[in-house]
Design an enzyme around this catalytic site. Structure first.
Site, PDB file in Angstrom:
ATOM      1  N   HIS A   1     -13.976-121.860 -31.186  1.00 40.67           N
ATOM      2  CA  HIS A   1     -14.497-120.571 -31.662  1.00 40.67           C
ATOM      3  C   HIS A   1     -15.843-120.339 -30.958  1.00 40.67           C
ATOM      4  O   HIS A   1     -16.562-121.309 -30.648  1.00 40.67           O
ATOM      5  CB  HIS A   1     -14.706-120.692 -33.177  1.00 40.67           C
TER       6      HIS A   1
ATOM      7  N   ASP B   1     -16.099-129.102 -36.039  1.00 42.10           N
ATOM      8  CA  ASP B   1     -16.109-127.773 -36.638  1.00 42.10           C
ATOM      9  C   ASP B   1     -14.963-127.742 -37.659  1.00 42.10           C
ATOM     10  O   ASP B   1     -13.796-127.626 -37.297  1.00 42.10           O
ATOM     11  CB  ASP B   1     -15.914-126.723 -35.530  1.00 42.10           C
TER      12      ASP B   1
ATOM     13  N   GLN C   1     -11.923-124.376 -40.414  1.00 38.32           N
ATOM     14  CA  GLN C   1     -10.532-124.133 -40.817  1.00 38.32           C
ATOM     15  C   GLN C   1      -9.906-125.346 -41.486  1.00 38.32           C
ATOM     16  O   GLN C   1      -8.844-125.213 -42.100  1.00 38.32           O
ATOM     17  CB  GLN C   1      -9.684-123.729 -39.596  1.00 38.32           C
TER      18      GLN C   1
ATOM     19  N   LYS D   1     -14.373-119.333 -46.550  1.00 36.30           N
ATOM     20  CA  LYS D   1     -12.980-119.547 -46.116  1.00 36.30           C
ATOM     21  C   LYS D   1     -12.234-120.449 -47.091  1.00 36.30           C
ATOM     22  O   LYS D   1     -11.090-120.822 -46.858  1.00 36.30           O
ATOM     23  CB  LYS D   1     -12.954-120.159 -44.712  1.00 36.30           C
TER      24      LYS D   1
ATOM     25  N   CYS E   1     -12.463-114.499 -31.697  1.00 35.01           N
ATOM     26  CA  CYS E   1     -13.677-115.228 -31.285  1.00 35.01           C
ATOM     27  C   CYS E   1     -13.328-116.476 -30.486  1.00 35.01           C
ATOM     28  O   CYS E   1     -13.972-117.521 -30.626  1.00 35.01           O
ATOM     29  CB  CYS E   1     -14.543-115.604 -32.478  1.00 35.01           C
TER      30      CYS E   1
HETATM   31  N1  PMP Z   1     -15.164-122.093 -36.334  1.00 33.76           N
HETATM   32  C1  PMP Z   1     -13.916-121.717 -36.639  1.00 33.76           C
HETATM   33  C2  PMP Z   1     -12.779-122.586 -36.194  1.00 33.76           C
HETATM   34  C3  PMP Z   1     -13.693-120.557 -37.348  1.00 33.76           C
HETATM   35  O1  PMP Z   1     -12.444-120.177 -37.658  1.00 33.76           O
HETATM   36  C4  PMP Z   1     -14.797-119.763 -37.746  1.00 33.76           C
HETATM   37  C5  PMP Z   1     -14.598-118.469 -38.500  1.00 33.76           C
HETATM   38  N2  PMP Z   1     -13.594-117.643 -37.992  1.00 33.76           N
HETATM   39  C6  PMP Z   1     -16.071-120.205 -37.422  1.00 33.76           C
HETATM   40  C7  PMP Z   1     -16.225-121.364 -36.705  1.00 33.76           C
HETATM   41  C8  PMP Z   1     -17.288-119.437 -37.803  1.00 33.76           C
HETATM   42  O2  PMP Z   1     -17.417-119.378 -39.182  1.00 33.76           O
HETATM   43  P1  PMP Z   1     -18.547-118.443 -39.818  1.00 33.76           P
HETATM   44  O3  PMP Z   1     -18.283-117.072 -39.311  1.00 33.76           O
HETATM   45  O4  PMP Z   1     -18.333-118.580 -41.291  1.00 33.76           O
HETATM   46  O5  PMP Z   1     -19.854-118.975 -39.349  1.00 33.76           O
END
Ligand code: PMP
Length: 416
Positions: free
Chosen positions: A122, A199, A202, A225, A365
């Site tokens: 991401h 990270d 998910q 999430k 993203c």
């Molecule tokens: N890493 C992953 C794998 C994600 O799916 C996301 C959110 N889509 C993020 C990081 C970023 O999370 P946040 O927007 O809550 O900071």
């Protein structure tokens, strides 16, 4: 197994129609809905407890502090952390990763050092490292993704070496659903004296997590999430790491003594929580963790395997649909990306929304991964505890409408 119909009663938002159809919410990888228990915890906090924490000695301040710190304990339990003091509250996963890139990275990464990421990250696990690399003259390396949508471990082994200072990889891909062997990757990093950040944005919502068996040094995730409110993130660090790091943000609450020329820092984790934190949402997050605990994370995972298998089977049965990522549900979670021959993902998403089905379209993203998949964007349906197979059918029906609309448009063009 989960009693999905019973669970749905706890989520007021799901009981509505969108565009004249029952809402089918399949955008859980972006954010999940909140059960009544979380919403009520938030309201209860403001109605009975609201006060600033840590500094006050009056009853409400003590109560708010106790509840805020109790959530820290609950987070530590949820991820198998030994010490609650190794858990820092941030705003989101993104801020947790930025904290490490700054507070750990600035100290340990120098010119020519290497930072190893992967092509399925991401943007929030890419850009903070690009900024660090630019500040320090460090080099970024990216682990390849195989055609099956998995990390190429031979490539990882070749990339991680004596110049590697940190390896930062996603536990479960938000696009492909792939569950990465982060323990194996952390072991590769450790063998070269490098640290690992996982990270978990998910994975923490969908898998039982035990940070001690993952073998990583940092683990980052977001409350929103996993049934919790927005505006709360978590950074866990291996015991001893936070103490050795310099602060990320300076201000109130993170200091011990302030003198004109310099200051000393509060103990961890408070050293990393400058200013008034998101007290109300942190406290309400506790209700989300209670909710997941009552369900049991193993049951959550089993439910998602079932619905993901049903979704993959149903999508693959439609001619012209391609599912990206591993097909075996043992290797993946419930974020299912797909593309449809000849129809742009944004068109698909717009049309299925007309039938009450909320899915996502775009690069999610993850532009490096889109380039690797050789697609500009994908559609993504992502599942959680309140989704059932009837909703997979609703998605397929809505897709059928999209096909028919495009087919008609094509024939009209042909006639003209
Ligand atoms: N890493 C992953 C794998 C994600 O799916 C996301 C959110 N889509 C993020 C990081 C970023 O999370 P946040 O927007 O809550 O900071």
């Amino acid at each position: 197994m989960l009693d999905v119909m019973r669970i749905r009663e706890d989520f007021p938002i799901l009981a509505q129609e969108v565009n004249g159809h029952p809402l089918v919410y399949l955008d859980n990888a972006a954010t999940t809905q909140k059960p009544r228990q979380v919403i009520e915890a938030l309201v209860r906090y403001y109605e009975t407890t609201n006060a600033n924490i840590h500094r006050g000695i009056h009853t409400l301040a003590v109560r708010a502090t106790e509840q805020y710190e109790a959530t820290r304990d609950a987070v530590a339990t949820h991820i198998g952390a030994i010490n609650a003091s190794d858990v820092v509250f941030t705003r989101n996963t993104t801020e947790s990763i930025n904290l490490v890139a700054r507070a750990w990275g600035d100290e340990h990464v120098g010119e020519g050092d290497e930072i190893v990421l992967s092509l399925m990250e991401h943007h929030s696990n890419i850009v903070p490292w690009q900024l660090l690399a630019r500040r320090k003259g460090a080099v970024l390396r990216y682990i390849n993704v195989t055609d099956e949508g998995e990390l190429d471990l031979d490539h990882a082994r070749a990339l991680i070496g004596p110049r590697t200072k940190i390896v930062s990889v996603v536990h479960m891909s938000n696009v492909l659903g792939t569950i990465n062997p982060v323990a194996e990757i952390a072991a590769m990093a450790r063998a070269h004296g490098a640290v690992t950040l996982v990270d978990g944005a998910q994975s923490a919502p969908h898998l039982p997590i035990d940070v001690s068996t993952l073998g990583c040094d940092f683990f980052a995730f977001s409350a929103h999430k996993m049934l919790g409110p927005t505006g709360v993130g978590v950074l866990w660090a291996k015991p001893g790491l936070l103490e050795a790091m310099q602060p990320f943000l300076g201000g109130g609450d993170m200091i011990s003594v302030v003198r004109p020329e310099a200051s000393t820092w509060a103990d961890v984790p408070h050293k990393f929580e400058a200013g008034t934190p998101n007290i109300a949402d942190v406290i309400a997050f506790s209700a989300a963790l209670d909710y997941l605990k009552a369900l049991g994370m193993t049951n959550v995972r089993e439910h998602e395997k079932q619905i993901t298998a049903a979704a993959i089977d149903a999508l693959m049965a439609v001619e012209g649909i391609r599912v990206h990522g591993p097909l075996d549900v043992e290797k993946r979670g419930g974020a299912v990306s797909f593309t449809v021959d000849g129809i742009h993902p944004h068109d698909i998403s717009t049309i299925v929304d007309q039938y009450g089905v909320a899915i996502r379209a775009g690069h999610h993203c993850a532009q490096l991964l889109m380039r690797r998949l050789e697609v500009p964007a994908t559609n993504r349906a992502s599942f959680y505890i309140y989704n059932h197979t009837g909703e997979v059918e609703a998605l397929i029906d809505a897709l059928d409408h999209a096909f028919r609309i495009f087919h008609r448009a094509e024939s009209r063009t042909a006639v003209r």
